[in-house]
Design an enzyme around this catalytic site. Structure first.
Site, PDB file in Angstrom:
ATOM      1  N   CYS A  43       0.826  -1.212   0.000  1.00 46.56           N
ATOM      2  CA  CYS A  43       0.000   0.000   0.000  1.00 46.56           C
ATOM      3  C   CYS A  43       0.857   1.259   0.000  1.00 46.56           C
ATOM      4  O   CYS A  43       0.678   2.153  -0.819  1.00 46.56           O
ATOM      5  CB  CYS A  43      -0.916  -0.034   1.231  1.00 46.56           C
ATOM      6  SG  CYS A  43      -1.940   1.408   1.387  1.00 46.56           S
ATOM      7  N   CYS A  48      -1.658   1.770  -2.949  1.00 46.95           N
ATOM      8  CA  CYS A  48      -2.607   2.871  -2.719  1.00 46.95           C
ATOM      9  C   CYS A  48      -1.961   4.262  -2.708  1.00 46.95           C
ATOM     10  O   CYS A  48      -2.447   5.180  -3.361  1.00 46.95           O
ATOM     11  CB  CYS A  48      -3.317   2.700  -1.387  1.00 46.95           C
ATOM     12  SG  CYS A  48      -3.401   1.042  -0.720  1.00 46.95           S
ATOM     13  N   LYS A  51      -0.055   5.423  -5.953  1.00 48.93           N
ATOM     14  CA  LYS A  51      -1.118   5.461  -6.967  1.00 48.93           C
ATOM     15  C   LYS A  51      -1.954   6.738  -6.820  1.00 48.93           C
ATOM     16  O   LYS A  51      -2.177   7.464  -7.774  1.00 48.93           O
ATOM     17  CB  LYS A  51      -1.961   4.204  -6.794  1.00 48.93           C
ATOM     18  CG  LYS A  51      -3.023   3.933  -7.779  1.00 48.93           C
ATOM     19  CD  LYS A  51      -4.403   4.343  -7.390  1.00 48.93           C
ATOM     20  CE  LYS A  51      -4.977   3.979  -6.083  1.00 48.93           C
ATOM     21  NZ  LYS A  51      -5.634   2.708  -5.957  1.00 48.93           N
ATOM     22  N   TYR A 177      -9.471  -3.146 -11.318  1.00 50.68           N
ATOM     23  CA  TYR A 177      -9.395  -1.735 -10.939  1.00 50.68           C
ATOM     24  C   TYR A 177      -7.991  -1.165 -11.069  1.00 50.68           C
ATOM     25  O   TYR A 177      -7.812   0.009 -11.406  1.00 50.68           O
ATOM     26  CB  TYR A 177      -9.993  -1.502  -9.539  1.00 50.68           C
ATOM     27  CG  TYR A 177      -9.068  -1.797  -8.375  1.00 50.68           C
ATOM     28  CD1 TYR A 177      -8.285  -0.796  -7.807  1.00 50.68           C
ATOM     29  CD2 TYR A 177      -8.981  -3.074  -7.826  1.00 50.68           C
ATOM     30  CE1 TYR A 177      -7.441  -1.058  -6.727  1.00 50.68           C
ATOM     31  CE2 TYR A 177      -8.150  -3.343  -6.759  1.00 50.68           C
ATOM     32  CZ  TYR A 177      -7.384  -2.342  -6.215  1.00 50.68           C
ATOM     33  OH  TYR A 177      -6.549  -2.605  -5.156  1.00 50.68           O
ATOM     34  N   GLU A 181      -7.128   2.122 -13.214  1.00 52.82           N
ATOM     35  CA  GLU A 181      -6.532   3.306 -12.570  1.00 52.82           C
ATOM     36  C   GLU A 181      -5.261   3.752 -13.286  1.00 52.82           C
ATOM     37  O   GLU A 181      -5.053   4.955 -13.506  1.00 52.82           O
ATOM     38  CB  GLU A 181      -6.224   3.000 -11.101  1.00 52.82           C
ATOM     39  CG  GLU A 181      -7.497   2.885 -10.277  1.00 52.82           C
ATOM     40  CD  GLU A 181      -7.260   2.563  -8.820  1.00 52.82           C
ATOM     41  OE1 GLU A 181      -8.123   2.881  -8.001  1.00 52.82           O
ATOM     42  OE2 GLU A 181      -6.218   1.971  -8.477  1.00 52.82           O
ATOM     43  N   HIS A 435     -26.830  21.410  -0.691  1.00 51.63           N
ATOM     44  CA  HIS A 435     -26.962  22.015  -2.005  1.00 51.63           C
ATOM     45  C   HIS A 435     -25.948  23.135  -2.194  1.00 51.63           C
ATOM     46  O   HIS A 435     -25.702  23.885  -1.258  1.00 51.63           O
ATOM     47  CB  HIS A 435     -28.377  22.593  -2.137  1.00 51.63           C
ATOM     48  CG  HIS A 435     -28.677  23.081  -3.518  1.00 51.63           C
ATOM     49  ND1 HIS A 435     -28.828  22.240  -4.602  1.00 51.63           N
ATOM     50  CD2 HIS A 435     -28.821  24.346  -3.987  1.00 51.63           C
ATOM     51  CE1 HIS A 435     -29.077  22.968  -5.672  1.00 51.63           C
ATOM     52  NE2 HIS A 435     -29.073  24.236  -5.336  1.00 51.63           N
ATOM     53  N   GLU A 440     -26.038  15.247  -3.118  1.00 50.58           N
ATOM     54  CA  GLU A 440     -27.453  15.417  -2.740  1.00 50.58           C
ATOM     55  C   GLU A 440     -28.371  14.591  -3.650  1.00 50.58           C
ATOM     56  O   GLU A 440     -29.508  14.285  -3.283  1.00 50.58           O
ATOM     57  CB  GLU A 440     -27.871  16.890  -2.766  1.00 50.58           C
ATOM     58  CG  GLU A 440     -27.917  17.517  -4.145  1.00 50.58           C
ATOM     59  CD  GLU A 440     -28.355  18.994  -4.115  1.00 50.58           C
ATOM     60  OE1 GLU A 440     -29.311  19.312  -3.393  1.00 50.58           O
ATOM     61  OE2 GLU A 440     -27.740  19.807  -4.833  1.00 50.58           O
TER      62      GLU A 440
HETATM   63  C1  LIG Z   1      -1.223  -0.819  -7.573  1.00 52.78           C
HETATM   64  C2  LIG Z   1      -2.034  -1.106  -6.358  1.00 52.78           C
HETATM   65  C3  LIG Z   1      -2.953  -0.197  -5.910  1.00 52.78           C
HETATM   66  C4  LIG Z   1      -3.708  -0.444  -4.779  1.00 52.78           C
HETATM   67  N1  LIG Z   1      -4.627   0.489  -4.382  1.00 52.78           N
HETATM   68  C5  LIG Z   1      -5.362   0.282  -3.284  1.00 52.78           C
HETATM   69  C6  LIG Z   1      -6.283   1.260  -2.838  1.00 52.78           C
HETATM   70  O1  LIG Z   1      -6.437   2.320  -3.435  1.00 52.78           O
HETATM   71  N2  LIG Z   1      -6.993   1.004  -1.717  1.00 52.78           N
HETATM   72  C7  LIG Z   1      -6.849  -0.164  -1.012  1.00 52.78           C
HETATM   73  O2  LIG Z   1      -7.518  -0.331   0.006  1.00 52.78           O
HETATM   74  N3  LIG Z   1      -5.980  -1.118  -1.426  1.00 52.78           N
HETATM   75  C8  LIG Z   1      -5.235  -0.922  -2.536  1.00 52.78           C
HETATM   76  N4  LIG Z   1      -4.334  -1.877  -2.942  1.00 52.78           N
HETATM   77  C9  LIG Z   1      -4.280  -3.155  -2.202  1.00 52.78           C
HETATM   78  C10 LIG Z   1      -3.437  -3.026  -0.918  1.00 52.78           C
HETATM   79  O3  LIG Z   1      -2.180  -2.492  -1.224  1.00 52.78           O
HETATM   80  C11 LIG Z   1      -3.308  -4.384  -0.264  1.00 52.78           C
HETATM   81  O4  LIG Z   1      -4.590  -4.946  -0.080  1.00 52.78           O
HETATM   82  C12 LIG Z   1      -2.613  -4.309   1.092  1.00 52.78           C
HETATM   83  O5  LIG Z   1      -1.342  -3.737   0.980  1.00 52.78           O
HETATM   84  C13 LIG Z   1      -2.518  -5.702   1.710  1.00 52.78           C
HETATM   85  O6  LIG Z   1      -1.811  -5.652   2.914  1.00 52.78           O
HETATM   86  P1  LIG Z   1      -1.036  -6.933   3.464  1.00 52.78           P
HETATM   87  O7  LIG Z   1      -0.591  -6.582   4.849  1.00 52.78           O
HETATM   88  O8  LIG Z   1      -1.824  -8.144   3.256  1.00 52.78           O
HETATM   89  O9  LIG Z   1       0.249  -7.089   2.519  1.00 52.78           O
HETATM   90  P2  LIG Z   1       1.338  -6.063   2.015  1.00 52.78           P
HETATM   91  O10 LIG Z   1       0.955  -4.656   2.291  1.00 52.78           O
HETATM   92  O11 LIG Z   1       1.633  -6.438   0.620  1.00 52.78           O
HETATM   93  O12 LIG Z   1       2.602  -6.368   2.937  1.00 52.78           O
HETATM   94  C14 LIG Z   1       3.330  -7.554   2.839  1.00 52.78           C
HETATM   95  C15 LIG Z   1       4.763  -7.283   3.300  1.00 52.78           C
HETATM   96  O13 LIG Z   1       5.415  -8.505   3.542  1.00 52.78           O
HETATM   97  C16 LIG Z   1       6.771  -8.429   3.084  1.00 52.78           C
HETATM   98  N5  LIG Z   1       7.243  -9.802   2.888  1.00 52.78           N
HETATM   99  C17 LIG Z   1       6.771 -10.713   1.993  1.00 52.78           C
HETATM  100  N6  LIG Z   1       7.375 -11.897   2.174  1.00 52.78           N
HETATM  101  C18 LIG Z   1       8.244 -11.726   3.210  1.00 52.78           C
HETATM  102  C19 LIG Z   1       9.151 -12.588   3.887  1.00 52.78           C
HETATM  103  N7  LIG Z   1       9.277 -13.884   3.553  1.00 52.78           N
HETATM  104  N8  LIG Z   1       9.916 -12.093   4.882  1.00 52.78           N
HETATM  105  C20 LIG Z   1       9.790 -10.773   5.245  1.00 52.78           C
HETATM  106  N9  LIG Z   1       8.929  -9.920   4.667  1.00 52.78           N
HETATM  107  C21 LIG Z   1       8.177 -10.405   3.656  1.00 52.78           C
HETATM  108  C22 LIG Z   1       6.643  -7.601   1.816  1.00 52.78           C
HETATM  109  O14 LIG Z   1       7.881  -7.036   1.451  1.00 52.78           O
HETATM  110  C23 LIG Z   1       5.589  -6.568   2.234  1.00 52.78           C
HETATM  111  O15 LIG Z   1       6.194  -5.419   2.805  1.00 52.78           O
HETATM  112  C24 LIG Z   1      -3.542  -1.653  -4.067  1.00 52.78           C
HETATM  113  C25 LIG Z   1      -2.609  -2.594  -4.508  1.00 52.78           C
HETATM  114  C26 LIG Z   1      -1.865  -2.329  -5.632  1.00 52.78           C
HETATM  115  C27 LIG Z   1      -0.861  -3.351  -6.094  1.00 52.78           C
END
Ligand SMILES: Cc1cc2nc3c(=O)[nH]c(=O)nc-3n(C[C@H](O)[C@H](O)[C@H](O)COP(=O)(O)OP(=O)(O)OC[C@H]3O[C@@H](n4cnc5c(N)ncnc54)[C@H](O)[C@@H]3O)c2cc1C
Length: 452
Positions: A43, A48, A51, A177, A181, A435, A440
């Protein structure tokens, strides 16, 4: 518990991991978090946040033109990609620091490196071994580009934010989406964008009327939208990339962005060493407590393949931490999750699409409004707002609200509260509007558009 190094070891410092770590530590747990790439996860770094910053940049382009009939004169400013990219980088670096401070402030220990499960209570990061009573997998997702001739020439959403050169001609493959975007972003920034989708209409899962309206507005805004087409091959040429399509046409572009899906980030996680089961879709199976089939290991967020949105990962993390470390039962309520698509104009939606509502509730009453936004009566921009309410006939309850128009995401957050509270159409009607706003219109849709 004290026999282990930690009470909780979190793998991944993204949206879900950081929130779970902070909250568990707040309940007094001894917490470690391993992160191998960037604090804040998808994110903050490649999702997010960057973006939305790029969406702001894209929307200036049309606003300069819009201002002319309002009396603003002068040449149209020129866009510089490096300025945007580098300011974005600085902002993300600031957020990375904040995330680090949040963890240290909560007294959760940050471990830099890729984590691998060794057994049900042990995690390895490099040579080091750590034991924990509970392990949380919050490793998120990763873009997936299918294999085809020249697929190695395509980029994903991970790379597109930091391209060295602005792609003046861009092909975007995908109909979700994220693809929509990025089409809006690069179109707004001045690129010639072709969006290619293999199905008959993009934004699958959204309300059909909204999808049709979106196709019309996005095409009007200048994106070359092509449905029922796919990429066969990408070939490097002296002047860029040639994209060969299944309809036997070709496109000459500077870059091809694939946004056709994401996969759970499980690579090298050591799942073979534990009894965690994986679904057919390649995501981690969990129960309502986010527990995997290995009792000491939990998983949440995108890696579990649920609703892949940051606020959902946050809600799951809070539920997990409260239940496991706070002794409080707090199930996540997945009903009426609002969402936005930051295309131009924005889409905001909450609740059931017309088809889903009919299947769930039976006969419906539908209300629709389309109009030119007040601003564009003077600006001259050819853009129309779309709003739709889906009402269960039997109960008069509003069960779906869908909008494409300026600030739809902002508007829909408040509507989501009303829908969750069970608001009826009569209650919408008796609410006095603000308004003059577009919002609205949601409380002044008197005429039934269609009913079953
Ligand atoms: C282009 C794009 C736009 C988006 N826009 C939106 C939006 O506008 N609104 C919205 O709500 N959501 C949006 N999302 C979705 C949102 O980013 C994800 O749903 C959210 O980040 C999920 O969180 P998470 O904690 O599951 O994983 P993540 O945020 O992906 O975090 C996972 C972390 O784990 C780390 N990791 C992975 N494997 C290992 C390992 N073995 N050891 C140590 N670290 C590791 C990674 O490096 C990462 O930092 C978007 C996604 C993308 C790709």
């Amino acid at each position: 518990m004290k026999n282990h190094d930690y009470d909780l070891f979190v793998i991944g410092a993204g949206s879900g991991g950081v929130r779970a770590a902070r909250m568990a530590a707040g309940f007094g747990a001894r917490v470690a978090v391993a992160e191998d790439r960037y604090l804040g996860g998808t994110c903050v770094n490649v999702g997010c946040v960057p973006k939305k910053l790029y969406v702001y940049a894209a929307e200036f382009g049309k606003s300069f033109k819009d201002s002319r009939n309002f009396g603003w004169e002068g040449g149209t400013p020129v866009f510089d990609w490096a300025t945007l990219r580098d300011h974005k980088k600085a902002e993300i670096a600031r957020l990375n620091t904040i995330y680090g401070n949040l963890l240290s402030g909560a007294k959760a220990e940050l471990i830099d490196g890729r984590a691998r499960l060794v057994d049900a209570h042990t995690v390895a990061v490099g040579e080091a071994r750590y034991t924990a009573e509970k392990i949380l997998i919050a490793t998120g997702g990763w873009p997936h580009i299918p294999k085809f001739p020249g697929s190695e020439l395509a980029i994903s959403s991970n790379e597109v934010f930091d391209l060295a050169q602005f792609p003046k001609r861009l092909a975007i493959v995908g109909g979700g989406y994220i693809a929509v975007e990025f089409a809006g972003i690069f179109n707004g920034l001045g690129a010639k964008v072709s969006q290619l989708y293999r199905g008959p209409l993009f934004l699958r899962g959204f309300d059909d009327d909204l999808r049709a309206h979106a196709a019309q507005e996005i095409a009007k805004s200048g994106v070359d939208l092509r449905f029922d087409v796919n990429v066969q091959a990408i070939v490097k040429t002296a002047t860029g990339l040639q994209v060969l399509l299944t309809d036997h046409t070709t496109l000459e572009v500077d870059a091809v962005l694939y946004a056709t899906g994401r996969k759970a980030n499980l690579e090298g996680l050591g799942l073979e060493n534990v009894r965690v089961t994986i679904s057919e879709a390649g995501t981690i199976d969990v129960d309502a407590d986010f527990r995997t089939s290995e009792p000491s290991i939990f998983a949440l967020g995108d890696v579990t393949g649920g609703i892949e949105l940051t606020p959902v990962a946050l809600a799951e993390a809070m539920s997990f931490a409260r239940r496991q470390f706070g002794g409080v039962e707090s199930a996540v309520d997945y009903d009426f999750i609002p969402t936005a698509v930051f295309c131009q104009p924005n889409i905001g939606t909450v609740g059931f699409t017309e088809d889903q509502a009919r299947a769930r509730f039976g006969p419906l009453r539908l209300f629709k409004s389309t109009f030119k936004p007040m601003k564009h009566t003077i600006s001259g921009r050819d853009e129309r707002t779309f709003m739709k309410l889906v009402v269960d006939r039997a109960s008069d309850r509003v069960v779906g609200a869908h909008m494409m128009g300026p600030d739809a995401g902002e508007i829909m957050q408040g509507i989501a509260i009303a829908l969750r509270a069970g608001a009826t159409k009569a209650l919408f009607d008796s609410t006095i509007g603000i308004h003059p706003t577009a919002a609205e219109e949601f409380v002044t849709m008197r005429e039934v558009w269609r009913e079953d």
